[in-house]
Write an enzyme that holds these catalytic residues in place. Structure first.
Site, mmCIF file in Angstrom:
data_model
loop_
_atom_site.group_PDB
_atom_site.id
_atom_site.type_symbol
_atom_site.label_atom_id
_atom_site.label_comp_id
_atom_site.label_asym_id
_atom_site.label_seq_id
_atom_site.Cartn_x
_atom_site.Cartn_y
_atom_site.Cartn_z
ATOM 1 N N HIS A 20 0.865 -1.193 0.000
ATOM 2 C CA HIS A 20 0.000 0.000 0.000
ATOM 3 C C HIS A 20 0.892 1.230 0.000
ATOM 4 C CE1 HIS A 20 -3.752 2.076 2.011
ATOM 5 N NE2 HIS A 20 -3.088 2.911 1.243
ATOM 6 N N HIS A 22 1.261 4.839 -2.417
ATOM 7 C CA HIS A 22 0.876 5.689 -3.548
ATOM 8 C C HIS A 22 2.146 6.352 -4.051
ATOM 9 C CE1 HIS A 22 -3.452 5.466 -2.358
ATOM 10 N NE2 HIS A 22 -2.914 5.283 -1.165
ATOM 11 N N HIS A 200 -9.555 1.055 -1.018
ATOM 12 C CA HIS A 200 -9.471 1.693 0.289
ATOM 13 C C HIS A 200 -10.872 1.612 0.898
ATOM 14 C CE1 HIS A 200 -5.709 3.267 -1.167
ATOM 15 N NE2 HIS A 200 -5.528 4.077 -0.141
ATOM 16 N N GLU A 203 -11.151 3.417 6.269
ATOM 17 C CA GLU A 203 -10.100 4.314 6.773
ATOM 18 C C GLU A 203 -10.839 5.387 7.586
ATOM 19 O OE1 GLU A 203 -8.091 6.566 3.704
ATOM 20 O OE2 GLU A 203 -6.479 7.226 5.033
ATOM 21 N N ASP A 281 1.920 4.020 2.798
ATOM 22 C CA ASP A 281 0.855 4.853 2.208
ATOM 23 C C ASP A 281 1.423 6.034 1.401
ATOM 24 O OD1 ASP A 281 -1.801 5.334 1.625
ATOM 25 O OD2 ASP A 281 -2.340 6.140 3.576
ATOM 26 N N ASP A 282 1.717 7.130 2.068
ATOM 27 C CA ASP A 282 2.256 8.330 1.409
ATOM 28 C C ASP A 282 3.449 8.820 2.229
ATOM 29 O OD1 ASP A 282 -0.042 8.880 -0.625
ATOM 30 O OD2 ASP A 282 -1.044 8.567 1.299
HETATM 31 N N1 HPA Z 1 -6.668 7.345 1.457
HETATM 32 C C1 HPA Z 1 -7.346 7.680 0.363
HETATM 33 N N2 HPA Z 1 -6.780 8.158 -0.714
HETATM 34 C C2 HPA Z 1 -5.464 8.311 -0.729
HETATM 35 C C3 HPA Z 1 -4.697 7.987 0.365
HETATM 36 C C4 HPA Z 1 -5.335 7.468 1.515
HETATM 37 O O1 HPA Z 1 -4.738 7.141 2.564
HETATM 38 N N3 HPA Z 1 -3.425 8.252 0.032
HETATM 39 C C5 HPA Z 1 -3.419 8.714 -1.234
HETATM 40 N N4 HPA Z 1 -4.661 8.755 -1.694
HETATM 41 ZN ZN ZN Z 2 -3.681 4.754 0.650
#
Ligand code: HPA
Ligand code: ZN
Length: 338
Positions: A20, A22, A200, A203, A281-282
């Site tokens: 996971h 991006h 996703h 969250e 994630d990011d």
């Molecule tokens: N959630 C939803 N969209 C996203 C995320 C996330 O954590 N990171 C990049 N796009």
């Molecule tokens: Zn994500």
């Protein structure tokens, strides 16, 4: 809680898979500035210090606004190559030997950057990662859920030309009020085309979003999924079916899904017997790559060595690689433990 050196050593020495990530979320401020200058794109920051100050999020949307603005600096194939290559170097640093990366085609095609430019840059960097470091990878394209299903269909149509480069489709962006049910038909089409499916869910959205992703989209993996804890029946099902949840601790703290690491539920999910893994994630926006996610959790939760090993093995078990490669990677984990 003082984390023992032994735990840090274990985290660092284990080969890991990341499921996971991006790629646009691995854009470090330094590269953002360099590309902004090169491409003559204006960004709302005067220096790196200013950027860091802006990375002070209160929820998913406050992050997404800044993340999409950052992505504006990516224009050419080389930009996507450089972006991906910098992430590859982080994989080397973090002992990530297999990675399944997301990209958001619509973020770029909406600005006039072609699908081909984006995927070719990413793909060439990943090919070099395999050649130079032996890192294996897959690419997953995500539909932006704040846009329409019709727009997702158009993106899927474009992706068919690059089918051999894309293993699966996912669903990201603003979760609240954009439930999986909005994308039922396009996921059905993606499945018919042979793509793996992830989304996703859970969250910020409640556990009903996870049920929809399972029952309406027929996904293979849930990204995040931490809200499953609020349904005993769902927990039971996720356990029985061993549906993977790709959990992202630093992200969850940065976006206030949990107030503190102590309140993060990954230990509870793990103890219940769910198939969870740790992911970044990011990472350029959430202060750290995969090892830092493990370390931050260990500083605040009573994770054991056995837990770390389970989390790492789950990352390979839940990946989209074939069984032989899976077994080879799991054997590498065992070897590192000797
Ligand atoms: N959630 C939803 N969209 C996203 C995320 C996330 O954590 N990171 C990049 N796009
Ligand atoms: Zn994500």
């Amino acid at each position: 809680m003082a984390i023992k050196n032994m735990m840090i050593d274990l985290i660092k020495k284990l080969p890991k898979a990341e499921l996971h990530l991006h790629i646009e979320g691995s854009l470090e401020p330094e590269l953002m500035f360099r590309l902004a200058k090169k491409n003559n794109v204006s960004i709302p920051y005067k220096d790196i210090e200013d950027v860091r100050k802006a990375y002070n999020f209160t929820n998913l949307q406050t992050f997404l606004d800044i993340y999409y603005a950052g992505a504006n600096v990516l224009i050419t194939k080389d930009d996507f190559y450089d972006l991906t290559w910098e992430y590859v170097l982080k994989c080397v640093e973090n002992n990530v030997v297999h990675t399944e990366i997301f990209f958001d085609p619509q973020t770029h095609t909406a600005r006039g950057v072609s699908f081909e430019t984006v995927i070719t840059g990413i793909k060439e960097a990943l090919a070099d990662a395999k050649q130079k470091y032996g890192i294996t990878s897959c690419i997953i394209m995500c539909f932006l859920r704040h846009l329409s299903q019709q727009a997702a269909f158009a993106t899927l149509e474009e992706a068919l030309r690059f089918k051999e480069d894309i293993i699966g489709v996912g669903l990201d962006s603003s979760e609240l009020d954009n439930p999986p049910s909005k994308f039922t038909e396009v996921f059905k089409k993606a499945k018919d085309e042979g793509f793996k499916l992830v989304a996703h869910a859970g969250e910020e959205g409640d556990f009903s979003y996870i049920y929809e992703a399972l029952d309406l989209l027929a996904i293979n993996r849930i990204d995040h999924g931490v809200q499953s804890i609020n349904s005993a029946a769902l927990m039971q099902r996720l356990k029985e079916e061993q549906i993977p949840l790709t959990v992202c601790p630093n992200s969850n703290i940065a976006l206030k899904v949990f107030e503190t690491y102590q309140q993060h539920n990954i230990k509870a999910l793990l103890d219940y017997g769910l198939n969870v893994s740790i992911n970044s994630d990011d990472p350029a926006y959430f202060k750290g790559y995969i090892n830092q996610n493990f370390i931050n959790l260990c500083e605040h939760l009573p994770l054991t060595q056995k837990d770390i090993i389970t989390l790492v093995k789950n990352s390979f078990r839940s990946s989209f690689i074939d069984n032989d490669l899976k077994e080879a990677y799991l054997a590498k984990v065992d070897l590192a433990l000797q």
